[in-house]
Design an enzyme around this catalytic site. Structure first.
Site, PDB file in Angstrom:
ATOM      1  N   GLU A 256      -8.085   1.707 -14.549  1.00  0.00           N
ATOM      2  CA  GLU A 256      -7.252   0.545 -14.198  1.00  0.00           C
ATOM      3  C   GLU A 256      -7.900  -0.287 -13.088  1.00  0.00           C
ATOM      4  OE1 GLU A 256      -4.841  -0.797 -15.700  1.00  0.00           O
ATOM      5  OE2 GLU A 256      -4.591   0.775 -17.194  1.00  0.00           O
TER       6      GLU A 256
ATOM      7  N   THR B 244     -12.333  -7.556 -15.006  1.00  0.00           N
ATOM      8  CA  THR B 244     -13.605  -7.183 -15.633  1.00  0.00           C
ATOM      9  C   THR B 244     -13.363  -6.819 -17.094  1.00  0.00           C
ATOM     10  OG1 THR B 244     -14.222  -6.280 -13.493  1.00  0.00           O
ATOM     11  CG2 THR B 244     -15.662  -5.756 -15.324  1.00  0.00           C
TER      12      THR B 244
ATOM     13  N   LEU C  77     -20.928  -4.194 -10.839  1.00  0.00           N
ATOM     14  CA  LEU C  77     -19.591  -4.369 -11.428  1.00  0.00           C
ATOM     15  C   LEU C  77     -18.800  -5.459 -10.693  1.00  0.00           C
ATOM     16  CD1 LEU C  77     -17.918  -3.117 -13.737  1.00  0.00           C
ATOM     17  CD2 LEU C  77     -17.006  -1.475 -12.113  1.00  0.00           C
ATOM     18  N   GLY C  78     -19.214  -5.744  -9.454  1.00  0.00           N
ATOM     19  CA  GLY C  78     -18.564  -6.827  -8.708  1.00  0.00           C
ATOM     20  C   GLY C  78     -17.252  -6.408  -8.051  1.00  0.00           C
ATOM     21  N   TYR C  79     -16.692  -7.330  -7.261  1.00  0.00           N
ATOM     22  CA  TYR C  79     -15.427  -7.087  -6.532  1.00  0.00           C
ATOM     23  C   TYR C  79     -15.459  -5.713  -5.853  1.00  0.00           C
ATOM     24  CZ  TYR C  79     -13.978 -11.080  -9.302  1.00  0.00           C
ATOM     25  OH  TYR C  79     -13.894 -12.311  -9.894  1.00  0.00           O
TER      26      TYR C  79
ATOM     27  N   TYR D 176       1.266  -3.820 -10.568  1.00  0.00           N
ATOM     28  CA  TYR D 176       0.773  -3.648 -11.928  1.00  0.00           C
ATOM     29  C   TYR D 176       0.066  -2.289 -12.082  1.00  0.00           C
ATOM     30  CZ  TYR D 176      -2.442  -3.643 -15.748  1.00  0.00           C
ATOM     31  OH  TYR D 176      -3.138  -3.228 -16.846  1.00  0.00           O
TER      32      TYR D 176
ATOM     33  N   ASP E 238       0.929  -8.065 -16.464  1.00  0.00           N
ATOM     34  CA  ASP E 238      -0.293  -8.737 -16.026  1.00  0.00           C
ATOM     35  C   ASP E 238      -0.358 -10.053 -16.795  1.00  0.00           C
ATOM     36  OD1 ASP E 238      -0.980  -8.028 -18.600  1.00  0.00           O
ATOM     37  OD2 ASP E 238      -2.884  -7.079 -18.078  1.00  0.00           O
TER      38      ASP E 238
ATOM     39  N   CYS F 123      -2.825 -11.904 -29.226  1.00  0.00           N
ATOM     40  CA  CYS F 123      -2.159 -13.072 -28.620  1.00  0.00           C
ATOM     41  C   CYS F 123      -3.084 -13.655 -27.543  1.00  0.00           C
ATOM     42  CB  CYS F 123      -0.806 -12.640 -28.047  1.00  0.00           C
ATOM     43  SG  CYS F 123       0.266 -14.034 -27.694  1.00  0.00           S
TER      44      CYS F 123
ATOM     45  N   CYS G   8       8.676 -14.351 -32.842  1.00  0.00           N
ATOM     46  CA  CYS G   8       8.023 -15.246 -31.877  1.00  0.00           C
ATOM     47  C   CYS G   8       8.563 -16.680 -31.973  1.00  0.00           C
ATOM     48  CB  CYS G   8       6.511 -15.245 -32.101  1.00  0.00           C
ATOM     49  SG  CYS G   8       5.649 -16.252 -30.894  1.00  0.00           S
TER      50      CYS G   8
HETATM   51 FE1  SF4 Z   1       1.307 -14.450 -29.795  1.00  0.00          FE
HETATM   52 FE2  SF4 Z   1       3.523 -15.220 -31.012  1.00  0.00          FE
HETATM   53 FE3  SF4 Z   1       1.202 -15.691 -32.164  1.00  0.00          FE
HETATM   54 FE4  SF4 Z   1       2.114 -13.192 -31.964  1.00  0.00          FE
HETATM   55  S1  SF4 Z   1       2.979 -14.855 -33.148  1.00  0.00           S
HETATM   56  S2  SF4 Z   1       0.003 -13.898 -31.535  1.00  0.00           S
HETATM   57  S3  SF4 Z   1       3.167 -13.250 -29.999  1.00  0.00           S
HETATM   58  S4  SF4 Z   1       1.904 -16.552 -30.251  1.00  0.00           S
END
Ligand code: SF4
Length: 363
Positions: free
Chosen positions: A43, A49, A86-88, A126, A144, A198, A214
């Site tokens: 994590e 990265t 790796l940075g940071y 997170y 995130d 997505c 969606c």
């Molecule tokens: Fe993202 Fe909605 Fe497309 Fe699925 S349908 S990839 S949740 S925008």
């Protein structure tokens, strides 16, 4: 319009996403374990990265420091050396400090409460949620940028997803949707969806397992969510670096000063300075005033580009052959060929690559 993602629809949504994750997830080394130490390391390395960059570092790190005790025992210099590239680097420094706290205060076990996890250096909300859910099965939802984007699109929420009020609303929504019986898989499923389907610029809605719920897709605005963020304009800098080389092949490296800390990450670096005019003249004058080197033969080795956050840096590298390296308090004089055994930043690697080509053109 798709059904509102609440009530009975949530159960079907969870089932679909988890099914998809279990059959399509990428086989990543940290997904083959529930060891909190390995999950924690992954994590931290994955912050800012890419996965493909992290994998070899993750494996090398665990070979060298296979347990939290081994990490806590190691000198920081060794940890930074393995992290080099790796940075940071504050991540590595915090990891090392946290390992010492875990050994000293938590009997060598990563704590399983959010409060104790958040008290460790380098652990934010997170990261705490990710480790606790994946390693210990605690019902904490992660949020995130990837997850927030998915949530914003599912509910067709426009605007800046990082705006504080909106981010808090996403946290509540993520916690609401969490599948509490399997929070580790659930969190990884939502992150995986954001990372592989997505996508920020071109969401792959045609293969999305949850497209039926969606709202952004239903009204055709998935490409407009989230709203583009305004970034600070780039600052351009010119730097000149001098690689001193004595007849035995040794060079001089220093610890980054406060001014160069963000470029060289407080690691070992060659003498360097900002050069607004001629980089060669800047190097000559720097060598004279800092090290008393007059009339040194300065050979141009080349220029490379480097980016640190919003700074775009042109790095001019010079080779300076000297009969004897200057004595500088706190400096090191390793063999140039052994430089990578020390913790150095990517900027220093680029400078040394330029000079190596000048010394051995066929490399
Ligand atoms: Fe993202 Fe909605 Fe497309 Fe699925 S349908 S990839 S949740 S925008």
């Amino acid at each position: 319009m798709p059904p509102k993602l609440s009530g009975a629809a949530v159960a079907a949504f969870r089932r679909k996403l988890l099914q998809w994750y279990r059959s399509s997830k990428r086989d990543l080394p940290w997904r083959r374990t529930h060891d909190p130490y390995c999950i924690w390391l992954a994590e931290i390395m994955l912050q800012q990265t890419r996965v493909t960059t992290v994998i070899p570092y993750y494996e090398r790190f665990l070979d060298r420091f296979p347990s939290v005790e081994a990490l806590a025992r190691a000198p920081l210099e060794d940890v930074l050396q393995i992290w080099s590239g790796l940075g940071y680097y504050s991540r590595a420094r915090n990891l090392h400090r946290a390992a010492r706290q875990i050994v000293g205060r938590h009997a060598s076990q990563f704590p399983d409460s959010t409060e104790a996890a958040l008290a460790l250096p380098g652990i934010g909300r997170y990261t705490a949620a990710a480790i606790l859910s994946i390693a210990y099965g605690k019902p904490r939802a992660v949020l995130d940028g990837n997850v927030a984007r998915v949530l914003a699109r599912l509910d067709a929420i426009c605007g800046d997803i990082r705006a504080p009020g909106r981010w808090r609303a996403f946290e509540a929504r993520a916690q609401d949707l969490l599948e509490k019986s399997t929070p580790g898989d659930w969190n990884q499923a939502t992150m995986e969806l954001g990372a592989t389907v997505c996508l920020p610029k071109a969401p792959r809605c045609e293969i999305c397992p949850v497209s039926q719920w969606c709202h952004a897709r239903a009204i055709g605005i998935e490409d407009q969510i989230p709203a583009a963020r305004t970034r600070p304009s780039a600052i351009r800098l010119k730097l000149a670096a001098a690689v001193l080389l004595d007849p035995r092949g040794r060079t001089l490296v220093l610890r980054s000063g406060a001014k160069e800390a963000s470029l060289f990450s407080r690691l070992w670096q060659f003498p360097a300075l900002e050069a607004n005019g001629s980089p060669r003249r800047a190097v000559a004058s720097h060598l004279q005033t800092k090290f008393g080197l007059r009339d040194a033969a300065i050979e141009y080795a080349g220029e490379s580009r480097h980016t640190v956050t919003h700074r775009r840096i042109r790095l001019a590298s010079f080779l300076v052959r000297v009969s004897r390296l200057p004595r500088v308090r706190g400096a090191k004089t390793p063999k140039f060929a052994d430089l990578r055994r020390l913790p150095i930043s990517n900027a220093t690697r680029k400078i040394s690559d330029q000079v190596a080509r000048l010394i051995s053109p066929r490399r």
